[in-house]
Scaffold this active site. Structure first.
Site, PDB file in Angstrom:
ATOM      1  N   ASP A 239       0.861  -1.192   0.000  1.00 50.99           N
ATOM      2  CA  ASP A 239       0.000   0.000   0.000  1.00 50.99           C
ATOM      3  C   ASP A 239       0.891   1.234   0.000  1.00 50.99           C
ATOM      4  OD1 ASP A 239      -1.727   2.205   0.930  1.00 50.99           O
ATOM      5  OD2 ASP A 239      -3.194   0.628   1.300  1.00 50.99           O
ATOM      6  N   ILE A 240       0.608   2.160  -0.906  1.00 44.72           N
ATOM      7  CA  ILE A 240       1.476   3.337  -1.070  1.00 44.72           C
ATOM      8  C   ILE A 240       1.304   4.350   0.079  1.00 44.72           C
ATOM      9  CG2 ILE A 240       0.009   4.878  -2.437  1.00 44.72           C
ATOM     10  CD1 ILE A 240       2.349   5.149  -4.405  1.00 44.72           C
TER      11      ILE A 240
ATOM     12  N   GLN B 117     -14.307   3.262   1.753  1.00 46.36           N
ATOM     13  CA  GLN B 117     -13.633   2.697   0.573  1.00 46.36           C
ATOM     14  C   GLN B 117     -13.313   3.823  -0.401  1.00 46.36           C
ATOM     15  OE1 GLN B 117     -15.878  -0.345  -1.521  1.00 46.36           O
ATOM     16  NE2 GLN B 117     -14.152  -0.870  -2.858  1.00 46.36           N
TER      17      GLN B 117
ATOM     18  N   HIS C 192     -10.505  -5.238  -2.438  1.00 43.98           N
ATOM     19  CA  HIS C 192      -9.154  -5.525  -1.924  1.00 43.98           C
ATOM     20  C   HIS C 192      -9.186  -5.770  -0.423  1.00 43.98           C
ATOM     21  CE1 HIS C 192      -9.862  -1.203  -1.999  1.00 43.98           C
ATOM     22  NE2 HIS C 192      -9.159  -1.129  -0.878  1.00 43.98           N
TER      23      HIS C 192
ATOM     24  N   HIS D  85      -6.969  -5.469   3.013  1.00 50.64           N
ATOM     25  CA  HIS D  85      -5.810  -4.834   3.650  1.00 50.64           C
ATOM     26  C   HIS D  85      -5.229  -5.816   4.657  1.00 50.64           C
ATOM     27  CE1 HIS D  85      -6.928  -0.556   2.583  1.00 50.64           C
ATOM     28  NE2 HIS D  85      -8.128  -1.113   2.501  1.00 50.64           N
TER      29      HIS D  85
HETATM   30  P1  5GP Z   1      -9.787   1.594   0.451  1.00 54.75           P
HETATM   31  O1  5GP Z   1      -9.999   2.982   0.982  1.00 54.75           O
HETATM   32  O2  5GP Z   1     -10.431   1.497  -0.918  1.00 54.75           O
HETATM   33  O3  5GP Z   1     -10.185   0.500   1.367  1.00 54.75           O
HETATM   34  O4  5GP Z   1      -8.229   1.410   0.270  1.00 54.75           O
HETATM   35  C1  5GP Z   1      -7.527   1.832  -0.843  1.00 54.75           C
HETATM   36  C2  5GP Z   1      -6.072   1.713  -0.477  1.00 54.75           C
HETATM   37  O5  5GP Z   1      -5.326   1.868  -1.656  1.00 54.75           O
HETATM   38  C3  5GP Z   1      -5.585   2.765   0.512  1.00 54.75           C
HETATM   39  O6  5GP Z   1      -5.040   2.144   1.651  1.00 54.75           O
HETATM   40  C4  5GP Z   1      -4.576   3.573  -0.280  1.00 54.75           C
HETATM   41  O7  5GP Z   1      -3.474   3.967   0.509  1.00 54.75           O
HETATM   42  C5  5GP Z   1      -4.177   2.608  -1.373  1.00 54.75           C
HETATM   43  N1  5GP Z   1      -3.773   3.254  -2.607  1.00 54.75           N
HETATM   44  C6  5GP Z   1      -4.394   4.291  -3.225  1.00 54.75           C
HETATM   45  N2  5GP Z   1      -3.751   4.601  -4.376  1.00 54.75           N
HETATM   46  C7  5GP Z   1      -2.726   3.723  -4.483  1.00 54.75           C
HETATM   47  C8  5GP Z   1      -1.695   3.567  -5.459  1.00 54.75           C
HETATM   48  O8  5GP Z   1      -1.605   4.270  -6.457  1.00 54.75           O
HETATM   49  N3  5GP Z   1      -0.791   2.561  -5.235  1.00 54.75           N
HETATM   50  C9  5GP Z   1      -0.873   1.740  -4.144  1.00 54.75           C
HETATM   51  N4  5GP Z   1       0.066   0.781  -4.040  1.00 54.75           N
HETATM   52  N5  5GP Z   1      -1.822   1.879  -3.196  1.00 54.75           N
HETATM   53  C10 5GP Z   1      -2.736   2.862  -3.366  1.00 54.75           C
END
Ligand code: 5GP
Length: 146
Positions: A40-41, A103, A109, A111
């Site tokens: 995760d970035i 999200q 995905h 985590h």
């Molecule tokens: P969500 O909020 O959808 O559960 O999580 C999305 C995750 O994707 C976040 O933890 C965010 O840091 C990660 N993320 C967003 N953009 C990128 C990216 O360009 N590259 C990577 N490796 N992770 C990303």
């Protein structure tokens, strides 16, 4: 594909779809025919990994059983490697469904976060050092492939 909800349709241009298409770079931890795991970035703790299916699924409702199983099996591999590399037992498995839940990327995905629920950092806020992410991905991949 069944639709996850009335509001969110799968967007072929979402950031994880672009990764699966090879259009943007990422720090790979593991890949097989049905899943991809990468750093995760904007980690919520050191060693935060995401596991995605190679299926166009917005959230849990969309996920087909074979991909659900594959994501869990890859998550087990990654978590075992995290325990070894980061020398801690506690790993959070988290998955958000819908913007109301927080999200932000609408490709399903999981985590996997080496942290405690009491110490978890903020969600998707601070960019990590690319060199450190590359190093962690390499270590995790080495353990998984050993
Ligand atoms: P969500 O909020 O959808 O559960 O999580 C999305 C995750 O994707 C976040 O933890 C965010 O840091 C990660 N993320 C967003 N953009 C990128 C990216 O360009 N590259 C990577 N490796 N992770 C990303």
């Amino acid at each position: 594909m069944t639709q996850a909800n009335q509001e969110t349709k799968y967007d072929d241009n979402n950031i994880f779809a672009k990764m699966l298409n090879g259009d943007i770079p990422y720090h790979k931890v593991f890949e097989d025919d049905k899943t991809l795991a990468f750093m995760d970035i904007m980690p919520q703790a050191k060693g935060h990994v995401l596991v995605i299916p190679k299926q166009k699924a917005v959230d849990l409702v969309d996920l087909e059983p074979e991909y659900a199983a594959a994501v869990l099996m890859t998550s087990k591999k990654v978590m075992q490697a995290q325990r070894q590399v980061f020398e801690r037992e506690g790993i959070i498995q988290m998955q958000l469904n819908g913007s109301q839940a927080g999200q932000t990327v609408f490709h399903y995905h999981v985590h996997l976060i080496p942290s405690s629920i009491h110490e978890l950092g903020r969600h998707a806020v601070t960019q990590a050092d690319q060199g450190e992410l590359a190093e962690m991905a390499k270590k995790l991949a080495e353990v998984i492939n050993a």
